[in-house]
Enzyme design. Structure first.
Site, mmCIF file in Angstrom:
data_model
loop_
_atom_site.group_PDB
_atom_site.id
_atom_site.type_symbol
_atom_site.label_atom_id
_atom_site.label_comp_id
_atom_site.label_asym_id
_atom_site.label_seq_id
_atom_site.Cartn_x
_atom_site.Cartn_y
_atom_site.Cartn_z
ATOM 1 C CG HIS A 58 -2.062 0.932 1.119
ATOM 2 N ND1 HIS A 58 -1.973 2.257 1.441
ATOM 3 C CD2 HIS A 58 -3.320 0.720 0.649
ATOM 4 C CE1 HIS A 58 -3.140 2.833 1.198
ATOM 5 N NE2 HIS A 58 -3.975 1.923 0.707
ATOM 6 C CG ASP A 113 -8.544 -4.595 -2.564
ATOM 7 O OD1 ASP A 113 -9.767 -4.542 -2.397
ATOM 8 O OD2 ASP A 113 -7.872 -3.639 -2.983
HETATM 9 N N1 CMC Z 1 3.997 -7.493 -4.763
HETATM 10 C C1 CMC Z 1 5.345 -7.461 -4.976
HETATM 11 N N2 CMC Z 1 6.124 -6.371 -4.841
HETATM 12 C C2 CMC Z 1 5.503 -5.245 -4.463
HETATM 13 C C3 CMC Z 1 4.113 -5.201 -4.210
HETATM 14 C C4 CMC Z 1 3.375 -6.373 -4.370
HETATM 15 N N3 CMC Z 1 2.058 -6.375 -4.153
HETATM 16 N N4 CMC Z 1 3.777 -3.937 -3.855
HETATM 17 C C5 CMC Z 1 4.913 -3.223 -3.888
HETATM 18 N N5 CMC Z 1 5.953 -4.013 -4.244
HETATM 19 C C6 CMC Z 1 7.362 -3.619 -4.319
HETATM 20 C C7 CMC Z 1 7.632 -2.715 -5.510
HETATM 21 O O1 CMC Z 1 7.950 -3.453 -6.675
HETATM 22 C C8 CMC Z 1 8.777 -1.897 -5.008
HETATM 23 O O2 CMC Z 1 9.930 -2.689 -5.064
HETATM 24 P P1 CMC Z 1 11.385 -2.029 -5.370
HETATM 25 O O3 CMC Z 1 11.616 -1.026 -4.281
HETATM 26 O O4 CMC Z 1 12.326 -3.152 -5.369
HETATM 27 O O5 CMC Z 1 11.257 -1.364 -6.720
HETATM 28 C C9 CMC Z 1 8.462 -1.685 -3.531
HETATM 29 O O6 CMC Z 1 7.650 -2.824 -3.177
HETATM 30 C C10 CMC Z 1 7.715 -0.401 -3.231
HETATM 31 O O7 CMC Z 1 6.491 -0.416 -3.952
HETATM 32 P P2 CMC Z 1 5.929 0.745 -4.846
HETATM 33 O O8 CMC Z 1 5.457 0.176 -6.144
HETATM 34 O O9 CMC Z 1 6.893 1.884 -4.908
HETATM 35 O O10 CMC Z 1 4.676 1.153 -3.969
HETATM 36 P P3 CMC Z 1 3.504 2.090 -4.416
HETATM 37 O O11 CMC Z 1 3.142 2.868 -3.225
HETATM 38 O O12 CMC Z 1 3.851 2.842 -5.646
HETATM 39 O O13 CMC Z 1 2.336 1.053 -4.800
HETATM 40 C C11 CMC Z 1 0.494 -0.403 -4.621
HETATM 41 C C12 CMC Z 1 1.338 0.702 -3.930
HETATM 42 C C13 CMC Z 1 -0.740 -0.680 -3.763
HETATM 43 C C14 CMC Z 1 0.048 0.108 -5.996
HETATM 44 C C15 CMC Z 1 1.350 -1.677 -4.759
HETATM 45 O O14 CMC Z 1 1.758 -2.118 -3.483
HETATM 46 C C16 CMC Z 1 0.614 -2.778 -5.513
HETATM 47 O O15 CMC Z 1 0.600 -2.769 -6.756
HETATM 48 N N6 CMC Z 1 0.004 -3.759 -4.767
HETATM 49 C C17 CMC Z 1 -0.780 -4.800 -5.397
HETATM 50 C C18 CMC Z 1 -2.151 -4.262 -5.820
HETATM 51 C C19 CMC Z 1 -3.061 -4.077 -4.637
HETATM 52 O O16 CMC Z 1 -3.210 -4.938 -3.796
HETATM 53 N N7 CMC Z 1 -3.744 -2.910 -4.607
HETATM 54 C C20 CMC Z 1 -4.740 -2.591 -3.588
HETATM 55 C C21 CMC Z 1 -4.325 -1.454 -2.732
HETATM 56 S S1 CMC Z 1 -5.365 -1.287 -1.250
HETATM 57 C C22 CMC Z 1 -6.961 -0.940 -1.825
HETATM 58 C C23 CMC Z 1 -7.029 0.298 -2.629
HETATM 59 O O17 CMC Z 1 -6.539 1.338 -2.238
HETATM 60 O O18 CMC Z 1 -7.667 0.245 -3.685
#
Ligand code: CMC
Length: 433
Positions: free
Chosen positions: A309, A367
């Site tokens: 998140h 989720d």
């Molecule tokens: N699985 C694997 N790696 C992950 C995941 C994941 N679910 N989420 C983040 N990472 C990694 C990401 O690749 C990055 O790695 P590195 O530093 O090596 O490049 C690190 O963790 C930091 O992540 P980020 O992408 O910079 O984080 P963000 O804040 O941009 O993204 C997110 C947040 C929710 C989009 C992401 O965690 C994600 O895609 N999660 C899966 C989808 C999901 O479950 N979404 C629902 C969110 S809660 C309900 C809502 O708000 O709708």
């Protein structure tokens, strides 16, 4: 917001500097107010994804991502989940305080009297393919409401805003339930007052005209709880979309349709559908290690859906509540062993002990378990995000209303670092090599 402390920014290699006020909210980190920075020193700020940028001040919802805290108007989500109802939470989000008994009765009656759709809206459904995704239908039908309510489109009129808020909150369950009925070819069920908001949704979704519908109170309570947990979440992508669209003066129906579109993506509300697809593909506990290796491989784009998140760097408090509710619903339905729940719990256990997820502070979000509970309650995966949209409408509407009532509100208009070609002269096509 106080602003007694300041931050001074000096531009290296020049004599330009600016002193910016440091603002404090009721809770959360201080922010410094950069509004005069460009005038003073001629530079913008760069924050793609708005990771550390406050786009507004708001009194509605507070999240402490490090501690795993979520408050609606100051009330902890755990207390609201245990003691309140969705419609009371709607009142709270919209109005700022919990209602008195009389205020609640008026509010409930006000919402419930708007829950039918205009009969001509029925015709829209026939224009969709039978297999239309409910979110596609919701984007279209919610946006189209603006063609029916010319009397409440003046966004500068408080009464118009109030009625639009009621109409949106009241009609979204009907729109979503009818999207499903259309998919499966069953007659549309009209809303029935006397049921609570959540019960009414279950009724319109599950009931059929020839049979009396028997409401299961445990499932109705679970539905209400799911709606409470999804009702608002401060400045997430879909809420920011609603605010950005609203900042132009667009009508509320158009703004909420924009929010639905933004919610649909798998990184946001679409994750609940993606979690179930992921669990089904993993198929068995023995396949978890290989799946997690794929996720951790930087050459892959695979993500562990339902994990991570932008704000929570701790357990999402909503995930804890929903995980417990999941067990209650499965017990009520007499499902002793649900292979998907077993798989999800094992996946969670392994991921929470894996260095990759630990180092990145990736925890289950709302989720991760919501799909399992919704599936057990008889919802097809295609409805999961639609249900999120139904529940979040009150949050979108509250945030939109708060913005429209803010005298300092301006059109949302981010800046950029331009990295394209510098200015150049047009060459007629015949002279180009
Ligand atoms: N699985 C694997 N790696 C992950 C995941 C994941 N679910 N989420 C983040 N990472 C990694 C990401 O690749 C990055 O790695 P590195 O530093 O090596 O490049 C690190 O963790 C930091 O992540 P980020 O992408 O910079 O984080 P963000 O804040 O941009 O993204 C997110 C947040 C929710 C989009 C992401 O965690 C994600 O895609 N999660 C899966 C989808 C999901 O479950 N979404 C629902 C969110 S809660 C309900 C809502 O708000 O709708």
């Amino acid at each position: 917001m106080s602003g007694k402390r300041t931050v001074t920014v000096t531009l290296d290699g020049s004599n330009k500097s600016t002193t910016l006020p440091l603002l404090s909210g009721t809770l959360g980190p201080d922010v410094f107010d950069i509004r005069k920075m460009y005038n003073d020193i001629g530079v913008f700020t760069f924050d793609p994804g708005y990771g550390i940028t406050a786009s507004c001040d708001s009194k509605i919802t507070f999240i402490d991502g490090d501690e795993g805290v979520l408050l609606y108007r100051g009330y902890p989500i755990e207390q609201l989940a245990e003691k309140s109802t969705f419609l009371e939470v709607c009142y709270l989000l919209l109005n700022g305080d919990l209602p008195s008994p009389q205020e609640f009765r008026n509010f409930e009656a006000g919402v419930m009297r708007h829950n039918m759709l205009h009969e001509q809206i029925r015709q829209f459904y026939n224009g969709f393919r039978r297999d239309a995704h409910p979110m596609a239908v919701m984007c279209g039908v919610i946006g189209a409401l603006s063609a029916f309510y010319h009397d409440s489109l003046d966004v500068n009129d408080p009464e118009s805003r109030r009625i639009s808020a009621f109409r949106l909150i009241a009609k979204v369950p009907t729109i979503a339930a009818w999207a499903y009925k259309y998919n499966i070819g069953q007659p549309f069920m009209y809303p029935k007052n006397g049921y609570s908001y959540a019960e009414n949704f279950l009724y319109m979704f599950h009931a059929v005209p020839p049979e009396d519908y028997k409401m299961n109170p445990v499932l109705a309570r679970a539905m209400d709880l799911i709606m409470i947990l999804h009702a608002d979440h401060e400045q997430n992508a879909s809420t920011s979309t609603v605010r950005l669209a609203g900042s132009t003066g667009a009508n509320p129906f158009a703004c909420i349709a924009a929010g639905v579109a933004s919610l649909w993506g798998p990184a946001h509300g679409g994750a609940n559908e993606a979690v179930l697809k992921m669990l089904t593909e993993i198929g068995h506990v023995k396949n978890i290690p290989a799946f997690l290796e794929d996720v951790k491989d930087r050459n892959n784009h695979a993500k562990l859906m339902g994990f991570g998140h932008r704000v929570y760097k701790n357990y999402d408090p909503r995930a804890k509540i929903i995980q417990k509710a999941c067990h209650d619903v499965l017990a009520e339905l007499g499902i002793k062993d649900d292979p998907l729940l077993d798989l999800a719990m094992e996946l969670e256990k392994i991921a929470l002990n894996d260095k990759y997820f630990v180092d990145r502070k990736l925890y289950p979000n709302v989720d991760f378990y919501s799909g399992i509970i919704l599936k057990a309650m008889g919802f097809p995966t295609s409805m999961f995000t639609a249900l999120f949209a139904v529940s979040r409408t009150v949050g979108w509407v509250s945030q939109w209303k708060e913005m429209m009532e803010d005298p300092g509100q301006r059109i949302g208009r981010p800046r950029q670092i331009y990295t394209g070609a510098p200015q150049r002269d047009y060459v007629p096509i015949a002279q180009r090599a």
